[in-house]
Scaffold this motif. Structure first.
Motif, short mmCIF file in Angstrom:
data_model
loop_
_atom_site.label_atom_id
_atom_site.label_comp_id
_atom_site.label_asym_id
_atom_site.label_seq_id
_atom_site.Cartn_x
_atom_site.Cartn_y
_atom_site.Cartn_z
N GLY A 145 -30.28 56.22 23.40
CA GLY A 145 -30.49 55.01 24.82
C GLY A 145 -30.02 53.98 24.52
N ILE A 146 -30.14 53.44 24.18
CA ILE A 146 -30.08 52.03 23.26
C ILE A 146 -28.60 52.17 22.92
CG2 ILE A 146 -30.72 49.99 21.88
CD1 ILE A 146 -33.27 50.68 21.92
N ASP A 147 -28.24 52.60 21.95
CA ASP A 147 -26.92 53.60 21.51
C ASP A 147 -25.89 53.77 23.03
OD1 ASP A 147 -24.96 52.94 19.70
OD2 ASP A 147 -25.23 54.79 19.10
N ALA A 148 -26.81 54.09 23.58
CA ALA A 148 -25.56 54.34 24.75
C ALA A 148 -25.59 53.12 26.01
CB ALA A 148 -25.68 55.24 25.78
N GLU A 149 -26.45 52.37 26.14
CA GLU A 149 -26.62 50.94 26.68
C GLU A 149 -25.80 50.11 26.24
OE1 GLU A 149 -27.53 50.97 29.99
OE2 GLU A 149 -27.99 52.56 30.35
N TYR A 150 -25.69 49.66 24.64
CA TYR A 150 -25.20 48.74 23.93
C TYR A 150 -23.78 48.74 24.12
CZ TYR A 150 -25.00 45.51 20.12
OH TYR A 150 -24.52 44.10 19.90
N GLN A 151 -23.35 50.04 23.38
CA GLN A 151 -22.37 50.65 23.52
C GLN A 151 -21.21 50.44 25.09
OE1 GLN A 151 -20.59 50.14 21.02
NE2 GLN A 151 -22.62 50.63 19.57
N GLY A 152 -22.21 50.80 26.66
CA GLY A 152 -21.29 50.83 27.47
C GLY A 152 -21.43 49.78 28.00
N GLU A 153 -22.55 48.63 27.86
CA GLU A 153 -22.12 47.80 28.87
C GLU A 153 -21.90 47.65 29.92
OE1 GLU A 153 -20.58 44.60 26.68
OE2 GLU A 153 -19.65 45.74 25.20
N GLU A 154 -22.19 48.54 30.73
CA GLU A 154 -22.51 49.17 32.57
C GLU A 154 -23.44 48.02 32.88
OE1 GLU A 154 -23.10 52.86 33.56
OE2 GLU A 154 -21.47 53.84 32.24
N ALA A 155 -23.42 47.44 34.22
CA ALA A 155 -24.24 47.28 35.10
C ALA A 155 -26.04 46.55 34.59
CB ALA A 155 -23.93 46.93 36.58
N GLY A 156 -26.27 46.18 33.65
CA GLY A 156 -27.60 45.76 34.01
C GLY A 156 -28.34 46.53 32.55
N TYR A 157 -27.11 46.52 31.39
CA TYR A 157 -27.44 47.13 30.99
C TYR A 157 -28.62 46.97 30.05
CZ TYR A 157 -24.37 44.61 27.60
OH TYR A 157 -24.25 43.11 26.52
N GLU A 158 -28.53 45.51 29.54
CA GLU A 158 -29.67 45.04 28.79
C GLU A 158 -30.83 44.98 29.84
OE1 GLU A 158 -28.77 41.00 28.58
OE2 GLU A 158 -27.27 40.56 27.02
N ASP A 159 -31.48 45.24 30.64
CA ASP A 159 -32.61 45.28 31.36
C ASP A 159 -32.66 46.82 30.58
OD1 ASP A 159 -33.03 43.47 32.76
OD2 ASP A 159 -31.20 43.95 34.02
N VAL A 160 -31.74 47.52 31.31
CA VAL A 160 -32.83 49.12 30.31
C VAL A 160 -32.36 49.33 29.40
CG1 VAL A 160 -31.33 51.18 29.90
CG2 VAL A 160 -30.80 49.95 32.12
N ILE A 161 -31.80 48.58 27.88
CA ILE A 161 -32.47 48.39 26.47
C ILE A 161 -34.07 47.87 26.24
CG2 ILE A 161 -31.50 46.68 24.74
CD1 ILE A 161 -29.28 47.44 25.15
N TRP A 162 -33.84 46.56 27.59
CA TRP A 162 -35.11 45.92 27.42
C TRP A 162 -36.64 47.06 27.77
CZ3 TRP A 162 -40.05 45.78 30.21
CH2 TRP A 162 -40.51 45.17 29.20
N SER A 163 -35.68 48.14 28.08
CA SER A 163 -36.79 49.28 29.28
C SER A 163 -36.73 50.47 27.32
CB SER A 163 -36.47 50.12 29.91
OG SER A 163 -36.09 48.93 30.75
N TYR A 164 -36.13 50.63 27.41
CA TYR A 164 -36.06 51.56 25.94
C TYR A 164 -37.18 51.03 24.72
CZ TYR A 164 -32.63 55.29 27.66
OH TYR A 164 -32.02 56.25 28.60
#
Length: 297
Positions: A145-164
């Motif tokens: 999940g972290i990898d997908a959000e980090y590579q995708g850089e979609e809106a709010g991705y840092e907040d999702v990474i924080w949760s993961y």
């Protein structure tokens, strides 16, 4: 090579940590371990929190003079300021996660709600966690999940990474067997965090609990009550442990003599420093340094 020539060890910030992939943020970085291990100079320190997941491979990892075996499904956790040195096999594969204290502690907009949930401190996770295949598979979903959000850089991705990331740390505490319990008083936790932050900045010059209490605008009793509840230790003990940890680091990773180390750590009398060190470790500084020379063999 663990022992230096007396020169200062490199200290990395995320901003100048472009090993393995480009820097997207000064507060969070994600990279393949196999790229970083061949380019980073070792040993070194970080100014950020650092997690290494060894998926496969072998070798050893020395963190603050303690040597750990590297094997598949190993997690390593390092706090800011820790010195570490890797010796990894050529076929080692894994991931490296780096994040600042600001990213982890202050990412949530509503800080009031954050303080009302159970607090899991990074410092309470062991430096090393060896996982079974089943445990690794469970955590791999979080990492994916972290990898997908980090590579995708979609809106709010840092907040999702924080949760993961929070899920990863909580699950890691469980795997490490640390008896983490809910903290009833958020004030104690927050005060302890403020104290640890000040201690990290001033431990080379300030060893007095009263001074830290003054800087925090609380009484010594309030500070000690908070650290006992949140960290299981008195403020004085935490100060001593931090000072002695730095002494051990200097003895291991430099050629600085004992008198100079005493001066760097605000001891007016080298003999008194040596007595304190012996009381803390059971050995004199010289004996401690000699006992660690075998780590560089």
């Amino acid at each position: 090579m663990l022992r230096g020539c007396g020169c200062q060890l490199p200290v990395f910030k995320i901003a100048n940590y472009e090993y393995g992939s480009r820097i997207k943020s000064i507060d969070f970085h994600f990279a393949p371990l196999e790229d970083m291990k061949s380019t980073l100079p070792y040993p070194h320190r970080h100014e950020f929190y650092h997690i290494v997941w060894v998926v496969s491979g072998s070798g050893h990892h020395i963190i603050d003079s303690i040597r750990y075996e590297v094997r598949p499904n190993t997690l390593f956790f390092m706090a800011p300021g820790q010195i570490h040195d890797f010796a990894l096999s050529e076929d080692t594969v894994g991931h490296a996660i780096s994040f600042s204290s600001e990213f982890f502690a202050f990412k949530v907009q509503n800080r009031h709600s954050q303080t009302e949930i159970p607090v899991y401190d990074f410092e309470r996770i062991p430096n090393t966690v060896y996982m079974s295949d089943a445990q690794a598979q469970d955590l791999h979903h979080v990492l994916d999940g972290i990898d997908a959000e980090y590579q995708g850089e979609e809106a709010g991705y840092e907040d999702v990474i924080w949760s993961y990331l929070r899920v990863l740390l909580i699950k890691s505490v469980r795997l490490g067997g640390d008896a983490v319990t809910d903290v009833n008083s958020s004030r104690s936790v927050l005060l302890s965090r403020r104290f640890k932050s000040l201690l990290e900045k001033h431990f080379t010059t300030v060893h007095d609990v009263a001074r830290y209490a003054c800087l925090l605008n609380v009484t010594e009793r309030a500070l000690n009550d908070a650290t006992r509840q949140a960290l299981g230790s008195t403020a004085a003990k935490l100060i001593r442990e931090r000072v002695m940890l730095e002494a051990k680091r200097l003895l291991l990773h430099s050629e600085v003599n004992v008198a100079e180390i005493a001066t760097q750590l605000a001891f007016d009398d080298p003999a008194y420093f040596s007595r304190c060190f012996r009381k803390h470790t059971g050995r004199s500084p010289i004996d401690f340094r000699r006992s660690l020379e075998k780590l560089s063999i």
